[in-house]
Structure formats: C-alpha cells, structure tokens
Design a protein around this motif. Structure first.
Motif, PDB file in Angstrom:
ATOM      1  N   ALA A 115       0.829  -1.207   0.000  1.00  0.00           N
ATOM      2  CA  ALA A 115       0.000   0.000   0.000  1.00  0.00           C
ATOM      3  C   ALA A 115       0.864   1.258   0.000  1.00  0.00           C
ATOM      4  CB  ALA A 115      -0.940   0.004   1.204  1.00  0.00           C
ATOM      5  N   THR A 116       2.040   1.202   0.607  1.00  0.00           N
ATOM      6  CA  THR A 116       2.968   2.327   0.551  1.00  0.00           C
ATOM      7  C   THR A 116       3.467   2.516  -0.876  1.00  0.00           C
ATOM      8  OG1 THR A 116       3.662   1.848   2.824  1.00  0.00           O
ATOM      9  CG2 THR A 116       5.068   3.308   1.544  1.00  0.00           C
ATOM     10  N   TYR A 136      -3.525   7.086   0.843  1.00  0.00           N
ATOM     11  CA  TYR A 136      -4.013   6.034  -0.044  1.00  0.00           C
ATOM     12  C   TYR A 136      -4.492   4.874   0.809  1.00  0.00           C
ATOM     13  CZ  TYR A 136      -4.132   2.241  -3.425  1.00  0.00           C
ATOM     14  OH  TYR A 136      -4.546   1.190  -4.199  1.00  0.00           O
ATOM     15  N   LEU A 137      -5.688   4.370   0.505  1.00  0.00           N
ATOM     16  CA  LEU A 137      -6.200   3.157   1.148  1.00  0.00           C
ATOM     17  C   LEU A 137      -6.539   2.142   0.073  1.00  0.00           C
ATOM     18  CD1 LEU A 137      -7.208   5.612   3.165  1.00  0.00           C
ATOM     19  CD2 LEU A 137      -8.429   3.738   4.267  1.00  0.00           C
ATOM     20  N   THR A 138      -6.091   0.925   0.250  1.00  0.00           N
ATOM     21  CA  THR A 138      -6.460  -0.146  -0.657  1.00  0.00           C
ATOM     22  C   THR A 138      -7.446  -1.068   0.043  1.00  0.00           C
ATOM     23  OG1 THR A 138      -5.650  -1.969  -2.017  1.00  0.00           O
ATOM     24  CG2 THR A 138      -4.451  -1.546   0.013  1.00  0.00           C
ATOM     25  N   GLY A 146      -1.152   3.973   2.787  1.00  0.00           N
ATOM     26  CA  GLY A 146       0.134   4.630   2.607  1.00  0.00           C
ATOM     27  C   GLY A 146      -0.088   6.124   2.593  1.00  0.00           C
ATOM     28  N   ALA A 147       0.970   6.863   2.834  1.00  0.00           N
ATOM     29  CA  ALA A 147       0.842   8.319   2.916  1.00  0.00           C
ATOM     30  C   ALA A 147       2.050   9.009   2.303  1.00  0.00           C
ATOM     31  CB  ALA A 147       0.679   8.756   4.368  1.00  0.00           C
ATOM     32  N   LEU A 296     -11.226   7.943  -6.404  1.00  0.00           N
ATOM     33  CA  LEU A 296     -10.779   6.596  -6.716  1.00  0.00           C
ATOM     34  C   LEU A 296      -9.409   6.628  -7.377  1.00  0.00           C
ATOM     35  CD1 LEU A 296     -14.056   4.977  -8.135  1.00  0.00           C
ATOM     36  CD2 LEU A 296     -13.174   4.920  -5.787  1.00  0.00           C
ATOM     37  N   ALA A 297      -8.643   5.569  -7.176  1.00  0.00           N
ATOM     38  CA  ALA A 297      -7.315   5.449  -7.760  1.00  0.00           C
ATOM     39  C   ALA A 297      -7.393   5.512  -9.281  1.00  0.00           C
ATOM     40  CB  ALA A 297      -6.664   4.139  -7.318  1.00  0.00           C
TER      41      ALA A 297
END
Length: 327
Positions: A115-116, A136-138, A146-147, A296-297
């Motif tokens: 996630a990172t 970011y969240l998966t 991740g940030a 959204l990604a």
C-alpha cells in the motif's frame, strides 16, 4: 519513446501475483497476472513469481532490468528486504525476498509495503499527482494504507507506517487477521464484506438473493445491495459507514489534499465513493479538513506493480548518484 532503464516490478498479493517491466513514465510492459496459490508455501510461490519475472522480461523486449522493485503486504522489514510475517501469507516468516531477487536477476532489489508502494504510484503518476499531502487506502483481500506527507513518502520507523486498515472502528467488534478486534479491515476488506454477509445468511432466515450463490464474494454483496436486497444492503451500509468514519479520522489527523481509494472493492464505483464522500464532508473537522478530495485510484489493478516499479527506479537512481559521488 522506449525506456532505456526498465525496472522489473513484482507484486505479491494474497490472491494474485502481478509482474511487469515498468518504465520511467510508470507504463507497464510485459504485464502478467496469475494466481498466488499461497497454500503451496513460500518456496513454490516465490519460484513461480521469479519465473513470471523472467517471462515478463522476455515479453517486454526491453532487455535486462536495471533493478527489481517488490511490493507486498506487511509486516515486513523494508530496510533489510525481509518479509517478516505478512498477514495475507500465512507461514511466510523471515523470507529474505530482496536477497533472493538479487541472486535470481543479478541486479539491485528493494522491498516496500504494497500500500505504501501504491501511494507512491498514485502520487507520482495517478490521482494524487502533485499533491503535497496524500493518503491512499487499498480495499482488497485486506485493507492497507500509505501516505505522502509534505511531498515525501511516509514509511515509519520500521517501514510499516500507514497501516490504516488497523484503525479501530468497532471497539470489541469482529476479530481481525492481525489478532485485534474491531479493525477497519475486519469490516471493509473484500474478504470481510463477504464473511459478514455469510454470517448473516447462517444466523437468520432473512430472504436474500445471496442464498442462491455457492460462494459469496464482496462483488456479489455490492451487486445485490444495488439491486435492493435488504440483507446485502445492511452489510454494504455498515461497510461505507465504517470506512467513512475511518477516513474522517485520517482527514482530521493529516489534513490531506486528497484521499485515494483503490483495490477490488472500489470496482463498485459511486456506490462506495459517494456515501463515503458524504460522511467525510459532514463529519470532518472544519475548515480545511472538509476540503480534502476523496477519489478513486487512477492506476487500477496495476497500482502496486507501478509502485514497485517506481521503487526500483528510485533505487537505481540513488545507486547511480552514490556511484557518481565516489568517482
């Protein structure tokens, strides 16, 4: 223009393995996605992963990679390149994946939490491009995070920072794979959305179209909820509520420019995004926190592969600089 410095990117998921050559623009070439089949154990899965890597190099036709980037769920030790015990890969204890990749492909290798790595990819090439602070969240087999803070990737003291899936959203609630109760992952991961629906189906006799399915998956729950199935709707409503609450807490803490949601659960699109956005707008602390964009990604299913590729490019550039400084 063809990349002169391709990187081999390896993503190790609990359900699938994804491999590609990645260029400096974040483009994937020779992409392969195949089942993990984690019950075979780490030796067999890693052998399969590296075989995919060799096939990807050949398919891409770019020559040998300059580095290997690897993304995987944690816990892991990025500095030493060791998978210490990923929650989605039972039995994978202290696997020196970076050393194994280096020996196999003959080039430098680096490891990062998946996630990172995804946060890095979305910040460099996707929905968070140019943001000063991005989260970011998966939402997939598990829930990771991740940030990027002040333009720099946040890794934490031991390289496992950003475990947003293990924020407590229901004290004393469902048991999470990490061993704690009530984590976001226990409610918002694809696995646990399906499990919660299955629990309701066995604990009561409410009518539901889900009863007609041999195996219930998260996408079935989303589709049934959208079609008006009351049992599925209850599961989905709780999912978006806990996710919205967790993101609100993160927005209050980090005050990001953007929060990016990725992973298989987000294929539900507006059905997930709109209620989560509404919760954050209504409940985040004013003033600036409410201005955070939830979206959204942009990189879809290849986000972790692109992130692993970016990691490999950063490693190659760093080694080039260090080599030049010694000349």
């Amino acid at each position: 223009m063809t990349s002169q410095h391709p990187v081999l990117a390896l993503d190790i998921g609990g359900t699938k393995l994804a491999v590609a050559m990645v260029d400096e623009r974040g483009q994937t070439l020779g992409l392969l996605i195949e089942p993990t089949d984690k019950l075979r154990g780490p030796d067999a899965v890693i052998a399969h992963l590296f075989d995919m890597g060799r096939r990807s190099i050949e398919l891409a036709g770019l020559g040998s990679p300059v580095a290997v980037g690897i993304s995987c769920g944690g816990p892991l030790d990025a500095a030493s390149g060791v998978l210490t015990g990923p929650l989605h890969l039972p039995g994978w204890i202290d696997i020196p994946i970076v050393d194994l990749a280096r020996e196999t492909f003959g080039v430098p290798a680096a490891l990062e939490n998946d996630a990172t790595a995804a946060a890095l990819a979305e910040h460099r090439f996707g929905a968070a491009r140019g943001a000063d602070t991005a989260l970011y969240l998966t939402l997939s087999t598990g829930v990771g995070g991740g940030a990027v803070i002040a333009g720099r990737l946040h890794r934490g003291a031991a390289g496992n920072g950003g475990e947003f899936g293990h924020i407590t959203v229901r004290p004393g609630g469902r048991l999470c794979g990490c061993g704690r109760n009530g984590c976001l992952e226990a409610y918002a991961s694809g696995t646990n959305i399906a499990d919660r629906a299955a629990d309701l189906l066995t604990s009561n006799d409410r009518a539901s179209t889900l009863r007609d399915l041999p195996v219930v998956r998260a996408e079935h729950v989303a589709a049934a909820a959208a079609a008006g199935d009351p049992l599925a709707a209850d599961v989905w409503t709780e999912t978006v509520e806990v996710l919205g609450q967790a993101i609100t807490d993160l927005v209050n803490v980090f005050e990001p420019d953007v929060v990016v949601l990725g992973g298989g659960v987000t294929r539900s699109g507006a059905m997930l995004l709109e209620p989560v956005r509404d919760i954050v707008r209504r409940t985040a602390m004013p003033p600036a926190a409410r201005a955070a964009t939830v979206t959204l990604a942009a990189l879809g299913d290849v986000v972790c592969v692109v992130g692993a590729g970016a990691l490999g490019h950063d490693l190659s550039l760093r080694l080039d600089r260090e080599g030049s400084s010694r000349v």
